[in-house]
Design a protein around this motif. Sequence first.
Motif, PDB file in Angstrom:
ATOM      1  N   CYS A 136      -6.543  -1.454   0.726  1.00 21.50           N
ATOM      2  CA  CYS A 136      -5.244  -1.704   1.344  1.00 21.50           C
ATOM      3  C   CYS A 136      -4.476  -2.789   0.577  1.00 21.50           C
ATOM      4  N   ASP A 137      -3.171  -2.810   0.815  1.00 24.93           N
ATOM      5  CA  ASP A 137      -2.322  -3.818   0.183  1.00 24.93           C
ATOM      6  C   ASP A 137      -2.312  -5.112   0.978  1.00 24.93           C
ATOM      7  N   VAL A 138      -2.214  -4.991   2.295  1.00 31.70           N
ATOM      8  CA  VAL A 138      -2.140  -6.165   3.168  1.00 31.70           C
ATOM      9  C   VAL A 138      -2.998  -5.907   4.395  1.00 31.70           C
ATOM     10  N   LEU A 139      -3.706  -6.946   4.848  1.00 31.18           N
ATOM     11  CA  LEU A 139      -4.632  -6.777   5.975  1.00 31.18           C
ATOM     12  C   LEU A 139      -4.565  -7.971   6.905  1.00 31.18           C
ATOM     13  N   ALA A 140      -4.963  -7.716   8.141  1.00 38.71           N
ATOM     14  CA  ALA A 140      -5.093  -8.779   9.132  1.00 38.71           C
ATOM     15  C   ALA A 140      -6.480  -8.714   9.741  1.00 38.71           C
ATOM     16  N   GLY A 141      -7.037  -9.857  10.075  1.00 35.11           N
ATOM     17  CA  GLY A 141      -8.314  -9.891  10.777  1.00 35.11           C
ATOM     18  C   GLY A 141      -8.104  -9.684  12.266  1.00 35.11           C
ATOM     19  N   VAL A 234      -1.366  -0.705   5.016  1.00 36.33           N
ATOM     20  CA  VAL A 234      -1.662  -1.804   5.933  1.00 36.33           C
ATOM     21  C   VAL A 234      -3.003  -1.535   6.613  1.00 36.33           C
ATOM     22  N   GLY A 235      -3.862  -2.526   6.640  1.00 37.56           N
ATOM     23  CA  GLY A 235      -5.175  -2.340   7.253  1.00 37.56           C
ATOM     24  C   GLY A 235      -5.608  -3.549   8.049  1.00 37.56           C
ATOM     25  N   VAL A 236      -6.762  -3.429   8.659  1.00 35.09           N
ATOM     26  CA  VAL A 236      -7.356  -4.560   9.374  1.00 35.09           C
ATOM     27  C   VAL A 236      -8.795  -4.738   8.914  1.00 35.09           C
ATOM     28  N   VAL A 237      -9.277  -5.933   9.080  1.00 34.72           N
ATOM     29  CA  VAL A 237     -10.696  -6.221   8.932  1.00 34.72           C
ATOM     30  C   VAL A 237     -11.205  -6.541  10.333  1.00 34.72           C
ATOM     31  N   ARG A 238     -12.126  -5.727  10.812  1.00 34.17           N
ATOM     32  CA  ARG A 238     -12.716  -5.970  12.132  1.00 34.17           C
ATOM     33  C   ARG A 238     -13.760  -7.071  11.990  1.00 34.17           C
ATOM     34  N   MET A 239     -13.469  -8.186  12.596  1.00 34.24           N
ATOM     35  CA  MET A 239     -14.343  -9.344  12.467  1.00 34.24           C
ATOM     36  C   MET A 239     -15.471  -9.253  13.499  1.00 34.24           C
ATOM     37  N   PRO A 240     -16.720  -9.413  13.071  1.00 34.36           N
ATOM     38  CA  PRO A 240     -17.849  -9.363  14.010  1.00 34.36           C
ATOM     39  C   PRO A 240     -18.133 -10.715  14.668  1.00 34.36           C
ATOM     40  N   PHE A 241     -17.220 -11.660  14.494  1.00 36.56           N
ATOM     41  CA  PHE A 241     -17.385 -13.012  15.032  1.00 36.56           C
ATOM     42  C   PHE A 241     -16.360 -13.237  16.143  1.00 36.56           C
TER      43      PHE A 241
END
Length: 270
Positions: A136-141, A234-241
């Motif tokens: 992806c170009d830009v991501l959000a957690g 546009v994507g996300v990072v699924r945070m396991p925290f």
Amino acid sequence: MKQEKPFSAIILAADRGPEDPVAQSAGVSCKALTPVLGRVMVLRVLDALAEADQTGQRFLVGPEIFAVEQNQELSGLVSSGRVKWFAPQDTPSTSAFNVLQSLPDDTPVLVTTADHALLTAEMIDHFCSEARASGCDVLAGVAEYEMIAEAVPGTRRTVTQLKDGGYCGCNLFAFMNPQSRKAADFWRKVEQERKKPLRIIKVMGWTAVISYLLGRLSLEQALDKLSQRMGLRVGVVRMPFAEAAIDVDKVEDLLLVESILTERQKRAPC
């Protein structure tokens, strides 16, 4: 094998000044200088970034320079050049955009906030590694609200409710390439219209807004529509925290964060 460039890290540290309730409760000139278990909040974030394997240069946007000079350690980091300071702009988006414009196009950039007092090097490295692998170009957690509610019962977070569940932001954003810088400009436009709902709908698109309000969008569908609107992947990072979604917006958040850090210290090996 080509070595990957480290992420440059932007820390947004401007706030409402001494009238901020967290700053007022701590008796400091701005929220970023609030002590959290004896260590200033923004220094905790800078510590985590320095410890992370994936990050390199650190760019601090705000607080005002007089506030920076009130803390000897922070002032030393800035005066030595180990942290580069930028004056805050009118809004978070314009502050981020200003620094992004000064960085080389081929440098991946991580953006976070000074009130992310629970941030760890492990969280940062997970986010950055997943962002690199995403394409992806830009991501959000983001973190799933169910996980947060289970890990930290009773905590109140802002939840985006979608068809496939609720999600909370983690104040972690990645700009991976030159074209991703357009996302900061898009962010500026939305922020400029935040008090004008009809104009925000025009920016975001009627279909996406109505589908969201009716609970018909999944996370993937929402990302697809946003990608089309922005002309970016546009994507996300699924945070396991779960703790990645907890920042210090209110005094009650500060108390919660200190209790979590106290438990961390108890679990830490001697």
